[in-house]
Design a protein around this motif. Structure first.
Motif, short mmCIF file in Angstrom:
data_model
loop_
_atom_site.label_atom_id
_atom_site.label_comp_id
_atom_site.label_asym_id
_atom_site.label_seq_id
_atom_site.Cartn_x
_atom_site.Cartn_y
_atom_site.Cartn_z
N ALA A 87 66.96 56.91 55.21
CA ALA A 87 66.39 56.41 53.97
C ALA A 87 64.97 56.93 53.75
N LEU A 88 64.16 56.94 54.82
CA LEU A 88 62.79 57.44 54.70
C LEU A 88 62.78 58.95 54.45
N ALA A 89 63.70 59.68 55.06
CA ALA A 89 63.79 61.12 54.80
C ALA A 89 64.12 61.37 53.34
N ALA A 90 65.06 60.60 52.80
CA ALA A 90 65.40 60.75 51.39
C ALA A 90 64.22 60.38 50.50
N ALA A 112 60.16 61.58 46.50
CA ALA A 112 58.98 60.91 45.97
C ALA A 112 58.33 61.74 44.88
N ARG A 113 57.79 61.07 43.88
CA ARG A 113 57.20 61.76 42.74
C ARG A 113 55.72 62.07 42.93
N SER A 114 55.07 61.46 43.89
CA SER A 114 53.66 61.72 44.13
C SER A 114 53.46 62.16 45.58
N ALA A 115 52.42 62.96 45.79
CA ALA A 115 52.14 63.47 47.13
C ALA A 115 51.77 62.34 48.08
N PHE A 116 51.03 61.35 47.60
CA PHE A 116 50.62 60.24 48.46
C PHE A 116 51.84 59.44 48.91
N ALA A 121 55.85 57.04 58.06
CA ALA A 121 56.80 56.03 58.53
C ALA A 121 58.03 56.68 59.16
N TYR A 122 58.47 57.79 58.58
CA TYR A 122 59.60 58.55 59.13
C TYR A 122 59.30 59.03 60.54
N GLY A 123 58.09 59.55 60.76
CA GLY A 123 57.71 60.02 62.08
C GLY A 123 57.65 58.90 63.11
N LEU A 124 57.14 57.73 62.71
CA LEU A 124 57.07 56.61 63.64
C LEU A 124 58.46 56.13 64.04
N LEU A 125 59.39 56.09 63.09
CA LEU A 125 60.75 55.69 63.42
C LEU A 125 61.44 56.74 64.29
N LEU A 126 61.13 58.02 64.05
CA LEU A 126 61.67 59.05 64.93
C LEU A 126 61.18 58.87 66.37
N ALA A 127 59.89 58.51 66.50
CA ALA A 127 59.36 58.24 67.84
C ALA A 127 60.13 57.10 68.51
#
Length: 313
Positions: free
Chosen positions: A16-19, A24-28, A36-42
């Motif tokens: 879901a975070l990868a999608a 996402a429409r903005s860079a931020f 968040a995606y990286g933390l869940l991957l960890a």
């Protein structure tokens, strides 16, 4: 059953975070999803028992990379960008099909591996005693993959040079990045004064135990860089000018020492990056400590960005 349910939830959240990151429409917003995606991957790597990879993912991929992307997003927000026409439905469908094809190919390759999958783990572990290191990851990185590790360190140095080359007119040789005003109150001021001493101790602990337990130079360097960046953002620490010889020496010292030890191997053992048996652990630890310091400085400078003109506000 509980573990399986937790793994399914973590996997679903990662997807879901990868999608969310790519849509996402903005860079931020995309950067926030990416962190968040990286933390869940960890967390997923921890569930798989790969603690070394989990530490690297959390410290570098989610931490420093996320901070670097946040800085880039803020700079992009301050720059006028010409509006571009959004891709049409045909192009979107083509992109989606290509992504699905790549995902299917990767999945097929993984599922097609023989059982058990080919591995050199047993052979590597059988000869790990030669390195006198208890951590198999550190042993592999400093012996079997020593050339890869050297090249990775050199790439970090080249990345800093590339960032500095983006300095605008009148900025070359100056202080990297913007100058932040000194913050005396608030959460950032408190954290910038409280965390660095603790972070430095933790970083040296992770660096030291990396010879026999999960940890090592890259994880320690990421923590050290984060502590410097925290003080920099609060206006408590001003980085030296990029024309400083000491700064340039600090960036290149680790890679230079690694290269020198590699050449010493040619003279002592007849092969590049071959360690004399009596000095193997001592030389590896020397490289680990030197690279930790150099990579920490380089990572922080990459986040700070190129030097700006001296008359900046």
């Amino acid at each position: 059953m509980t573990g399986l349910l937790a793994d399914l939830l973590i996997g679903a959240a990662i997807l879901a975070l990868a999608a969310g990151t790519v849509t996402a429409r903005s860079a931020f917003t995309a950067t926030a999803f990416f962190i968040a995606y990286g933390l869940l991957l960890a967390l997923a790597w921890v569930r798989l028992g790969a603690v070394d990879i989990a530490l690297t993912e959390a410290a570098i991929s989610a931490g420093l990379s996320g901070l670097l992307l946040l800085g880039a997003a803020s700079r992009l927000a301050a720059c006028p960008v010409a509006e571009e026409r959004a891709p049409g439905p045909v192009l979107k469908a083509l992109i989606g099909l290509c992504c699905a094809a790549v995902s299917a190919a990767v999945g097929y390759a993984i599922l097609s591996l023989p059982e058990p999958a080919p591995s050199l783990a047993e052979e590597a572990m059988a000869h790990l005693s030669v390195t006198a290191l208890g951590n198999p990851v550190a042993g592999v990185l400093m012996s079997y993959r020593a050339l890869d590790t050297l090249l990775e360190a050199a790439v970090v140095v080249l990345a800093v040079i590339g960032v500095w080359s983006l300095a605008p007119a009148g900025g070359w040789g100056g202080v990297p990045g913007p100058i932040h005003p000194r913050i005396e109150q608030g959460p950032l001021a408190l954290l910038a004064r409280l965390l660095p001493p603790i972070g430095i101790v933790v970083a040296f602990h992770i660096l030291w135990v990396g010879s026999y337990a999960p940890g090592g130079k890259f994880q320690a360097a990421a923590i050290l860089a984060a502590m410097w960046l925290l003080a920099w953002l609060a206006g408590l620490a001003t980085p030296p000018r990029i024309s400083s010889r000491r700064l340039r020496l600090a960036i290149s010292a680790g890679t230079g020492l690694f290269l020198a030890i590699g050449m010493f191997g040619v003279l002592a053992e007849g092969a590049f990056l071959a360690y004399p048996p009596a000095l193997t652990k001592a030389l590896m630890l020397a490289v680990e400590f030197a690279l930790a310091g150099s990579i920490a400085v380089a990572l922080a400078l990459l986040v700070m960005g190129p030097p700006e003109p001296e008359d900046r506000a």
